[in-house]
Design a protein around this motif. Structure first.
Motif, mmCIF file in Angstrom:
data_model
loop_
_atom_site.group_PDB
_atom_site.id
_atom_site.type_symbol
_atom_site.label_atom_id
_atom_site.label_comp_id
_atom_site.label_asym_id
_atom_site.label_seq_id
_atom_site.Cartn_x
_atom_site.Cartn_y
_atom_site.Cartn_z
ATOM 1 N N PRO A 157 50.200 9.094 20.386
ATOM 2 C CA PRO A 157 50.453 10.184 21.346
ATOM 3 C C PRO A 157 51.065 9.630 22.623
ATOM 4 O O PRO A 157 50.552 8.658 23.193
ATOM 5 C CB PRO A 157 49.050 10.758 21.580
ATOM 6 N N VAL A 158 52.137 10.249 23.087
ATOM 7 C CA VAL A 158 52.828 9.740 24.271
ATOM 8 C C VAL A 158 52.996 10.787 25.360
ATOM 9 O O VAL A 158 53.249 10.426 26.515
ATOM 10 C CB VAL A 158 54.216 9.161 23.912
ATOM 11 N N ALA A 159 52.886 12.075 25.041
ATOM 12 C CA ALA A 159 53.149 13.102 26.047
ATOM 13 C C ALA A 159 52.486 14.403 25.616
ATOM 14 O O ALA A 159 51.895 14.508 24.535
ATOM 15 C CB ALA A 159 54.646 13.295 26.240
ATOM 16 N N LEU A 160 52.591 15.388 26.490
ATOM 17 C CA LEU A 160 52.067 16.721 26.234
ATOM 18 C C LEU A 160 53.225 17.700 26.195
ATOM 19 O O LEU A 160 54.110 17.667 27.059
ATOM 20 C CB LEU A 160 51.069 17.119 27.327
ATOM 21 N N ARG A 161 53.240 18.575 25.199
ATOM 22 C CA ARG A 161 54.286 19.589 25.080
ATOM 23 C C ARG A 161 53.951 20.798 25.955
ATOM 24 O O ARG A 161 52.799 21.011 26.340
ATOM 25 C CB ARG A 161 54.444 20.022 23.632
ATOM 26 N N GLU A 162 54.965 21.615 26.220
ATOM 27 C CA GLU A 162 54.762 22.758 27.090
ATOM 28 C C GLU A 162 53.881 23.823 26.457
ATOM 29 O O GLU A 162 53.377 24.701 27.159
ATOM 30 C CB GLU A 162 56.112 23.377 27.474
ATOM 31 N N ASP A 163 53.691 23.786 25.131
ATOM 32 C CA ASP A 163 52.795 24.743 24.494
ATOM 33 C C ASP A 163 51.364 24.239 24.415
ATOM 34 O O ASP A 163 50.508 24.879 23.806
ATOM 35 C CB ASP A 163 53.300 25.104 23.091
ATOM 36 N N GLY A 164 51.080 23.090 25.039
ATOM 37 C CA GLY A 164 49.731 22.557 25.074
ATOM 38 C C GLY A 164 49.411 21.580 23.967
ATOM 39 O O GLY A 164 48.345 20.955 24.005
ATOM 40 N N SER A 165 50.281 21.423 22.988
ATOM 41 C CA SER A 165 50.024 20.480 21.903
ATOM 42 C C SER A 165 50.454 19.078 22.311
ATOM 43 O O SER A 165 51.207 18.890 23.280
ATOM 44 C CB SER A 165 50.766 20.908 20.631
ATOM 45 N N VAL A 166 49.996 18.096 21.565
ATOM 46 C CA VAL A 166 50.295 16.696 21.855
ATOM 47 C C VAL A 166 51.620 16.317 21.192
ATOM 48 O O VAL A 166 51.873 16.681 20.039
ATOM 49 C CB VAL A 166 49.164 15.779 21.367
ATOM 50 N N HIS A 167 52.436 15.587 21.932
ATOM 51 C CA HIS A 167 53.688 15.076 21.375
ATOM 52 C C HIS A 167 53.451 13.648 20.893
ATOM 53 O O HIS A 167 53.028 12.779 21.658
ATOM 54 C CB HIS A 167 54.795 15.090 22.421
ATOM 55 N N TYR A 168 53.693 13.424 19.613
ATOM 56 C CA TYR A 168 53.472 12.124 19.002
ATOM 57 C C TYR A 168 54.800 11.425 18.753
ATOM 58 O O TYR A 168 55.820 12.068 18.482
ATOM 59 C CB TYR A 168 52.745 12.271 17.660
ATOM 60 N N ARG A 169 54.757 10.110 18.848
ATOM 61 C CA ARG A 169 55.890 9.289 18.403
ATOM 62 C C ARG A 169 55.509 8.724 17.046
ATOM 63 O O ARG A 169 54.722 7.780 16.943
ATOM 64 C CB ARG A 169 56.171 8.180 19.416
ATOM 65 N N ASP A 170 56.053 9.307 15.993
ATOM 66 C CA ASP A 170 55.714 8.948 14.622
ATOM 67 C C ASP A 170 56.860 8.120 14.045
ATOM 68 O O ASP A 170 57.917 8.655 13.696
ATOM 69 C CB ASP A 170 55.491 10.206 13.792
ATOM 70 N N TYR A 171 56.645 6.818 13.924
ATOM 71 C CA TYR A 171 57.704 5.934 13.454
ATOM 72 C C TYR A 171 57.946 6.073 11.957
ATOM 73 O O TYR A 171 59.050 5.774 11.488
ATOM 74 C CB TYR A 171 57.363 4.485 13.795
ATOM 75 N N ARG A 172 56.958 6.508 11.197
ATOM 76 C CA ARG A 172 57.174 6.703 9.768
ATOM 77 C C ARG A 172 58.100 7.898 9.527
ATOM 78 O O ARG A 172 58.887 7.906 8.580
ATOM 79 C CB ARG A 172 55.837 6.925 9.058
ATOM 80 N N ALA A 173 58.006 8.934 10.361
ATOM 81 C CA ALA A 173 58.839 10.126 10.204
ATOM 82 C C ALA A 173 60.177 9.989 10.922
ATOM 83 O O ALA A 173 61.212 10.423 10.409
ATOM 84 C CB ALA A 173 58.092 11.363 10.718
ATOM 85 N N VAL A 174 60.172 9.403 12.116
ATOM 86 C CA VAL A 174 61.396 9.227 12.918
ATOM 87 C C VAL A 174 61.483 7.750 13.274
ATOM 88 O O VAL A 174 60.915 7.309 14.278
ATOM 89 C CB VAL A 174 61.363 10.098 14.186
ATOM 90 N N PRO A 175 62.181 6.949 12.481
ATOM 91 C CA PRO A 175 62.134 5.490 12.683
ATOM 92 C C PRO A 175 62.736 5.031 14.007
ATOM 93 O O PRO A 175 62.173 4.140 14.660
ATOM 94 C CB PRO A 175 62.935 4.945 11.496
ATOM 95 N N HIS A 176 63.873 5.587 14.410
ATOM 96 C CA HIS A 176 64.587 5.092 15.586
ATOM 97 C C HIS A 176 64.778 6.233 16.579
ATOM 98 O O HIS A 176 64.936 7.392 16.185
ATOM 99 C CB HIS A 176 65.939 4.502 15.195
ATOM 100 N N ALA A 177 64.784 5.901 17.864
ATOM 101 C CA ALA A 177 64.863 6.932 18.893
ATOM 102 C C ALA A 177 65.682 6.439 20.073
ATOM 103 O O ALA A 177 65.785 5.231 20.336
ATOM 104 C CB ALA A 177 63.472 7.358 19.345
ATOM 105 N N LEU A 178 66.246 7.406 20.799
ATOM 106 C CA LEU A 178 67.019 7.160 22.009
ATOM 107 C C LEU A 178 66.340 7.894 23.154
ATOM 108 O O LEU A 178 66.034 9.086 23.049
ATOM 109 C CB LEU A 178 68.450 7.663 21.838
ATOM 110 N N THR A 179 66.103 7.181 24.268
ATOM 111 C CA THR A 179 65.470 7.762 25.450
ATOM 112 C C THR A 179 66.381 7.552 26.643
ATOM 113 O O THR A 179 66.723 6.411 26.972
ATOM 114 C CB THR A 179 64.100 7.121 25.723
ATOM 115 N N LEU A 180 66.778 8.653 27.293
ATOM 116 C CA LEU A 180 67.667 8.600 28.450
ATOM 117 C C LEU A 180 66.937 9.109 29.683
ATOM 118 O O LEU A 180 66.008 9.908 29.582
ATOM 119 C CB LEU A 180 68.918 9.442 28.208
#
Length: 451
Positions: A157-180
């Motif tokens: 878990p890395v953040a909170l979404r605006e709907d109150g749910s937890v935002h996860y960074r799932d490397y098995r589902a999304v291997p690579h990511a870009l953060t700006l």
């Protein structure tokens, strides 16, 4: 009667104070009950006003005529379940024949006003069933992560979404990511949350920080390899490519593709290998990717092409070998040279904090979620940490990471330093943890104190 009025005034005053100073406490104490009553009382009329009702079916009309009863009215989606949460309400609706999940999504803003909620979002769970999430207050104004979160391998878990749910960074589902993110947009805090979440896991952390290591080197006790300049980064990426090739050789040796081997035991990536043979997964964090792509002369151009080629190879081939990329930067555009757009195409996860220009938002979301571009450029400057996240499915959401100080991240990494694996291929890049001797004079002249 007088005591009753005094008590009522005190309760109302306490509710008003809580709503102003502690909206989360107000929601749990008063708001959730009032919201549930409001939804139940207004539900039918609100659905009718929003166009979310259907006329009665023919058989209902026929039964009404045969029984000489009044004509039945329009029917709203049926509430399968209403569940209160610590931030709002969750409604599960069963759509009527002829209705579509898009109709509910298009009416979210009207539902928000009608039910006096802070935000309303919807998503389709399965055919004919829609989940509507309502938030009772601005959960991103003061982020409070839940005490317990869902755990899974390579999922943090890395953040909170605006709907109150937890935002996860799932490397098995999304291997690579870009953060700006521009300066002071909260990108570094997001990165600290990510490292702090990965520290307790059995994973090797590899960092490339061309700002002389000021962001990642304080966390060095949990890193298996670190590079603080483009030359070291080029050698480190070449070593990662060699490590990736060695892992593929191990997978080939353990595939055992014979007729008597069950399909589930045929290895195609590291997660299909037996646990005793499985290599440790590697997460590569690249801070300020533009520093790796800039050059001033021919020699630096050769180094730049070598770096971008290695990153592109890791992005294309690294998932099965357990190598995952986290590319961060203030700017990510085609002006960084050839190979950048090819690298971007392999980065499935996209997160954009406040950016300084629309073209950066377009590079983040233009090819996967064009609607998110406008949301990314509208992030206010007084809300650091707020970001827009999306992926190749076309969906996007507004998130905010909780504030994590550098000291907290350092303490977390030091606490889990014993989990830092030793990878032979990356041994030359293992950070030195010795304390440097004090210099005779400061490297930068300090500002004299004023009286």
């Amino acid at each position: 009667m007088t005591w009753f009025m005094v008590a009522l005034v005190l309760v109302v005053a306490a509710a008003g104070l809580l709503r102003w100073r502690r909206p989360a406490w107000y929601w749990l104490a008063f708001g959730v009950t009032l919201a549930m009553v409001r939804v139940m009382v207004r539900y039918g009329s609100v659905m009718d006003a929003c166009g979310l009702t259907v006329p009665p079916s023919r058989w209902r009309l026929a039964v009404a005529r045969a029984a000489n009863r009044p004509v039945p009215g329009p029917r709203a989606p049926r509430i399968l379940r209403m569940r209160p949460t610590r931030t709002g309400l969750v409604l599960r609706l069963k759509l009527r024949p002829g209705q579509d999940a898009f109709d509910v999504a298009a009416s979210c803003d009207r539902l928000r006003h009608s039910f006096a909620m802070y935000g309303v979002t919807s998503r389709e769970l399965r055919s004919g069933v829609v989940e509507v999430r309502m938030t009772g207050y601005d959960v991103l104004k003061r982020v409070q992560m839940p005490a317990k979160s869902e755990t899974a391998p390579m999922r943090v878990p890395v953040a909170l979404r605006e709907d109150g749910s937890v935002h996860y960074r799932d490397y098995r589902a999304v291997p690579h990511a870009l953060t700006l993110g521009a300066t002071e947009s909260g990108k570094s805090v997001y990165q600290r949350n990510l490292v702090a979440g990965l520290a307790p896991l059995d994973v090797a952390l590899v960092g490339i920080d061309c700002k002389q290591g000021v962001e990642l080197f304080p966390l060095a006790r949990r890193f298996s390899a670190l590079a603080d300049n483009p030359d070291a980064a080029a050698d480190l990426l070449d070593a990662l490519v060699a490590h990736m090739e060695d892992v593929y050789q191990l997978i080939r040796a353990e595939q055992r593709v014979t007729a008597d081997v069950p399909d589930a035991e045929i290895a195609a990536d590291i997660w299909s290998l037996p646990e005793k043979l499985r290599p440790v997964p590697v997460v590569v964090l690249v801070d300020e990717v533009a520093e790796l792509a800039l050059y001033a002369n021919k020699e630096e151009e050769k180094r730049r092409d070598r770096i971008i080629t290695a990153l592109a190879r890791l992005a294309q081939l690294g998932r099965a070998s357990g190598i995952y990329l986290e590319i961060c930067g203030q700017r990510f555009g085609s002006e960084l040279g050839k190979g950048i757009t090819m690298l971007r195409a392999q980065l499935t996860g996209r997160t954009a904090h406040r950016v300084n220009d629309e073209s950066s938002a377009n590079m983040a979301f233009g090819d996967i979620a064009p609607d998110a571009v406008l949301a990314a450029i509208q992030i206010p400057t007084d809300m650091p940490g707020v970001a827009i996240t999306g992926d190749s499915t076309g969906g996007w959401a507004r998130i905010r990471a909780p504030h994590t100080s550098l000291r907290h991240a350092v303490n977390t990494c030091n606490r889990h330093a014993d989990r830092t694996p030793d990878l032979p291929a990356l041994a030359p890049f293992r950070p030195l943890l010795g304390i440097p001797a004090p210099a005779d004079a400061p490297a930068v002249e300090s500002i004299p104190a004023t009286a």
